[in-house]
Design a protein around this motif. Structure first.
Motif, PDB file in Angstrom:
ATOM      1  N   VAL A   1       0.369  -1.107  -0.278  1.00 37.66           N
ATOM      2  CA  VAL A   1      -0.291  -0.045  -0.157  1.00 37.66           C
ATOM      3  C   VAL A   1       0.820   1.087  -0.090  1.00 37.66           C
ATOM      4  N   GLY A   2       1.588   1.285   0.534  1.00 40.25           N
ATOM      5  CA  GLY A   2       2.704   2.190   0.971  1.00 40.25           C
ATOM      6  C   GLY A   2       3.689   2.481  -0.333  1.00 40.25           C
ATOM      7  N   CYS A   3       3.765   1.417  -0.896  1.00 38.56           N
ATOM      8  CA  CYS A   3       4.713   1.889  -1.842  1.00 38.56           C
ATOM      9  C   CYS A   3       3.718   2.161  -3.228  1.00 38.56           C
ATOM     10  N   THR A   4       1.989   1.595  -3.525  1.00 46.87           N
ATOM     11  CA  THR A   4       1.557   2.205  -4.702  1.00 46.87           C
ATOM     12  C   THR A   4       1.524   3.566  -4.332  1.00 46.87           C
ATOM     13  N   LEU A   5       1.298   3.949  -2.790  1.00 49.80           N
ATOM     14  CA  LEU A   5       0.935   5.289  -2.354  1.00 49.80           C
ATOM     15  C   LEU A   5       1.923   6.336  -2.783  1.00 49.80           C
ATOM     16  N   GLY A   6       2.958   5.552  -2.848  1.00 52.56           N
ATOM     17  CA  GLY A   6       4.472   7.081  -2.276  1.00 52.56           C
ATOM     18  C   GLY A   6       4.241   6.671  -4.471  1.00 52.56           C
ATOM     19  N   THR A   7       4.070   5.863  -5.275  1.00 54.84           N
ATOM     20  CA  THR A   7       4.081   6.191  -6.421  1.00 54.84           C
ATOM     21  C   THR A   7       3.203   6.962  -7.323  1.00 54.84           C
ATOM     22  N   ALA A   8       1.812   6.646  -6.907  1.00 57.73           N
ATOM     23  CA  ALA A   8       0.845   7.791  -7.332  1.00 57.73           C
ATOM     24  C   ALA A   8       0.869   9.815  -6.419  1.00 57.73           C
ATOM     25  N   VAL A   9       1.681   9.361  -5.294  1.00 52.58           N
ATOM     26  CA  VAL A   9       1.349  10.451  -5.081  1.00 52.58           C
ATOM     27  C   VAL A   9       3.252  11.209  -5.651  1.00 52.58           C
ATOM     28  N   GLY A  10       4.192  10.178  -6.110  1.00 53.34           N
ATOM     29  CA  GLY A  10       5.576  10.377  -7.161  1.00 53.34           C
ATOM     30  C   GLY A  10       4.832  11.376  -8.536  1.00 53.34           C
ATOM     31  N   VAL A  11       4.123  10.490  -8.921  1.00 52.87           N
ATOM     32  CA  VAL A  11       2.924  11.174 -10.517  1.00 52.87           C
ATOM     33  C   VAL A  11       2.561  12.234 -10.315  1.00 52.87           C
ATOM     34  N   LEU A  12       1.423  12.757  -9.314  1.00 56.42           N
ATOM     35  CA  LEU A  12       1.363  13.745  -9.288  1.00 56.42           C
ATOM     36  C   LEU A  12       2.114  14.615  -8.734  1.00 56.42           C
ATOM     37  N   PRO A  13       2.228  15.890  -9.910  1.00 53.79           N
ATOM     38  CA  PRO A  13       3.428  16.672  -9.655  1.00 53.79           C
ATOM     39  C   PRO A  13       2.709  17.686  -7.986  1.00 53.79           C
ATOM     40  N   GLY A  14       3.853  17.944  -7.450  1.00 56.73           N
ATOM     41  CA  GLY A  14       3.363  19.468  -6.497  1.00 56.73           C
ATOM     42  C   GLY A  14       2.913  19.062  -4.992  1.00 56.73           C
ATOM     43  N   ILE A  15       2.082  17.598  -5.188  1.00 50.88           N
ATOM     44  CA  ILE A  15       2.534  16.815  -3.569  1.00 50.88           C
ATOM     45  C   ILE A  15       3.207  16.359  -2.905  1.00 50.88           C
ATOM     46  N   GLY A  16       4.541  15.771  -2.920  1.00 48.56           N
ATOM     47  CA  GLY A  16       5.178  14.826  -2.619  1.00 48.56           C
ATOM     48  C   GLY A  16       5.393  14.162  -1.674  1.00 48.56           C
TER      49      GLY A  16
ATOM     50  N   ALA B   1       6.708  14.012   1.686  1.00 49.96           N
ATOM     51  CA  ALA B   1       6.863  14.982   2.938  1.00 49.96           C
ATOM     52  C   ALA B   1       5.028  15.429   3.507  1.00 49.96           C
ATOM     53  N   THR B   2       3.717  15.622   2.354  1.00 49.74           N
ATOM     54  CA  THR B   2       2.681  16.060   2.472  1.00 49.74           C
ATOM     55  C   THR B   2       2.110  15.115   2.565  1.00 49.74           C
ATOM     56  N   ALA B   3       2.108  13.664   1.804  1.00 55.08           N
ATOM     57  CA  ALA B   3       1.633  12.727   1.868  1.00 55.08           C
ATOM     58  C   ALA B   3       1.497  11.872   3.339  1.00 55.08           C
ATOM     59  N   VAL B   4       3.145  12.033   3.089  1.00 53.25           N
ATOM     60  CA  VAL B   4       2.934  11.593   4.739  1.00 53.25           C
ATOM     61  C   VAL B   4       2.801  11.795   6.169  1.00 53.25           C
ATOM     62  N   ALA B   5       3.169  13.090   6.515  1.00 51.91           N
ATOM     63  CA  ALA B   5       2.067  14.322   7.049  1.00 51.91           C
ATOM     64  C   ALA B   5       0.590  13.812   7.267  1.00 51.91           C
ATOM     65  N   MET B   6      -0.023  13.935   6.058  1.00 54.28           N
ATOM     66  CA  MET B   6      -1.051  14.256   5.938  1.00 54.28           C
ATOM     67  C   MET B   6      -1.902  12.406   6.785  1.00 54.28           C
TER      68      MET B   6
END
Length: 497
Positions: free
Chosen positions: A28-43, A45-50
């Protein structure tokens, strides 16, 4: 720690990380991370904080495996938008866009995506082997440090994070000052007196690191995008089949290896994250390449292979200073430090003794995660590209909903929500005027610890500040702190002269 002991610990780590529930969290982490990397501007740090408040009830080992998956998954995903859209999803993917997008425009997007994914896997795996070997060694030596050395180490963390993660040292130190002030709010550890609460009962327990992280990163990111970023029209290059020719393989593998050993040292020291090693790797490949004419024109595959490998090696290496010394060297590791503290775990030399199961499961999950990411990235690249069709308004509305539900769920307190949005507005102002946000989190977490170590050191020295100069290691660290603050300024003056 001898090789046999490390090997036994790693096998134990694989047994823990290989349980079905932990494998699921890694996926789940790897999948979410890849999605976060693909979407410009989120990054990441923002995903983990959220997601920090939402994972509070999750077992610590599973939670850290999940966050680590997001962290290095974002590095893999960032290359997709860099190559296809010329829009880096992450700062470390900026250099990939230089040659990757040129290759995509010339009908070689598939080869660029393949060398990026395989290069990330190779570099990530080699860097994880190096983390396995060197992290216990660093922890063994760091255990010998006393309060004066610890205080100087934290002072070094403050200076490096402030100098490196901001556009200027002054802005970085200002952000750090805000974090230190937040960290002092609440009950004094030694005297038991309430400090800087302003008579507000909710502040008696201090400010929640998770709440501040969510406000500064997730809420501020969404509000800033709504207030200051206009609509961007993106043009996408055609996606070709993801494979490389024999010649492209021959040109890629030396770049992967060179870049791994360029990127790894930069991750272990607070030297500006993954941006510097990616630029260095690109410059190295451009100089060594037998196909110089392709750089900047049709796109050279080495110019994608090198920076992507350097990026992943640097990101994996950031775990060494985080786990062994408790020093974050990037925005995301600053948030991960908060995640550890949230579970009452303090990263540092003792971590390998007090939480050995967690540490070795986390290291083992890096090996597992790299394989997962290779499988997720190569065959499913078409799926990731579809994510770019999500309207930005929906995306940022989702971030605000996640942040609000997560923070309210922590203590069911309306005060926490008001505080989160107030900190979010502070984050917007900081972004608007180019103040870094990571030093705020570092100051808030390490500030009270540094204060406690300083008091312990002064009690050892019977109230004399000279205790920091009398011990060789403490004095060495003080000299390094002064160098971090003074050398960049001297180099700027020299350039002007």
């Amino acid at each position: 720690m001898d090789a046999l002991h490390i090997w036994n610990n790693l096998l134990q780590g694989f047994l823990t990380a290989g349980t079905p529930i932990n494998l699921l969290w890694a996926l789940v982490g790897c999948t979410l991370g890849t999605a976060v990397g693909v979407l410009p501007g989120i990054g990441p740090a923002t995903a983990v904080a959220m997601l920090l408040p939402i994972t509070l009830k999750v077992e610590p080992t599973a939670s850290m495996i999940f966050f680590a998956g997001i962290y290095y998954g974002a590095m893999y995903g960032g290359s997709t938008t860099s190559i296809l859209l010329n829009t880096p999803g992450e700062a470390g993917s900026m250099v990939t866009a230089l040659e990757g997008n040129k290759m995509a425009k010339n009908g070689r997007a598939g080869a660029a995506l393949a060398t990026a994914a395989i290069g990330s896997f190779v570099a990530g795996t080699i860097a994880t082997v190096l983390v396995t070997m060197f992290a216990p060694l660093v922890a063994t030596y760091a255990i010998r440090l006393g309060p004066p050395e610890y205080f100087m180490l934290m002072l070094l963390a403050f200076c490096t994070v402030s100098a490196v993660l901001g556009q200027s040292t002054l802005r970085g130190l200002t952000a750090l000052g805000v974090g230190l002030a937040m960290g002092l709010i609440g009950i004094d550890q030694i005297s038991g007196q309430a400090r800087y609460t302003g008579g507000v009962p909710e502040f008696m327990d201090g400010m929640e690191v998770v709440l501040v992280a969510v406000g500064l990163f997730a809420v501020a990111e969404a509000l800033y995008a709504v207030l200051f970023q206009g609509r961007v029209v993106e043009t996408q290059n055609t996606l070709t089949s993801v494979h490389m020719t024999r010649l492209e393989w021959r040109r890629s593998w030396p770049a992967w290896l060179r870049a791994t050993f360029i990127g790894f040292p930069f991750g272990t020291i607070p030297a500006g994250g993954s941006e510097i090693p990616t630029f260095l790797s690109y410059a190295t490949e451009k100089k060594l390449s037998k196909h110089k004419e392709e750089f900047g024109t049709t796109g050279a595959i080495e110019g994608v292979a090198g920076p992507e490998a350097a990026n992943n090696a640097a990101i994996t290496a950031t775990l060494i200073p985080l786990l062994t010394l408790g020093i974050p060297t990037s925005n995301t590791t600053a948030i991960l430090l908060g995640a550890f503290q949230n579970y009452g775990i303090q990263p540092g030399p003792q971590l390998f003794d007090t939480n050995a199961t967690l540490v070795w499961a986390l290291i083992a999950s890096l090996y597992i995660g790299n394989v997962m990411l290779l499988i997720l990235n190569l065959p499913l690249v078409g799926l990731w590209v579809k994510l770019l069709k999500i309207p930005k308004s929906y995306l940022y509305a989702g971030i605000l909903i996640f942040a609000t539900v997560g923070v309210y769920g922590m203590r069911q307190s309306a005060f926490d929500l008001f505080l989160m949005f107030a900190i979010g507005l502070l984050g917007v102002v900081m972004r608007r005027f180019s103040f870094p946000t990571a030093p705020v989190i570092v100051g808030m977490i390490l500030g009270p610890l540094a204060e406690a170590q300083m008091r312990n050191a002064l009690s050892i020295g019977e109230g004399k500040w000279g205790v920091f100069l009398e011990r060789p290691m403490s004095l060495t660290l003080l000299v390094v702190v002064l160098m971090v603050l003074v050398l960049p300024r001297l180099m700027k003056l020299r350039k002007k002269g």
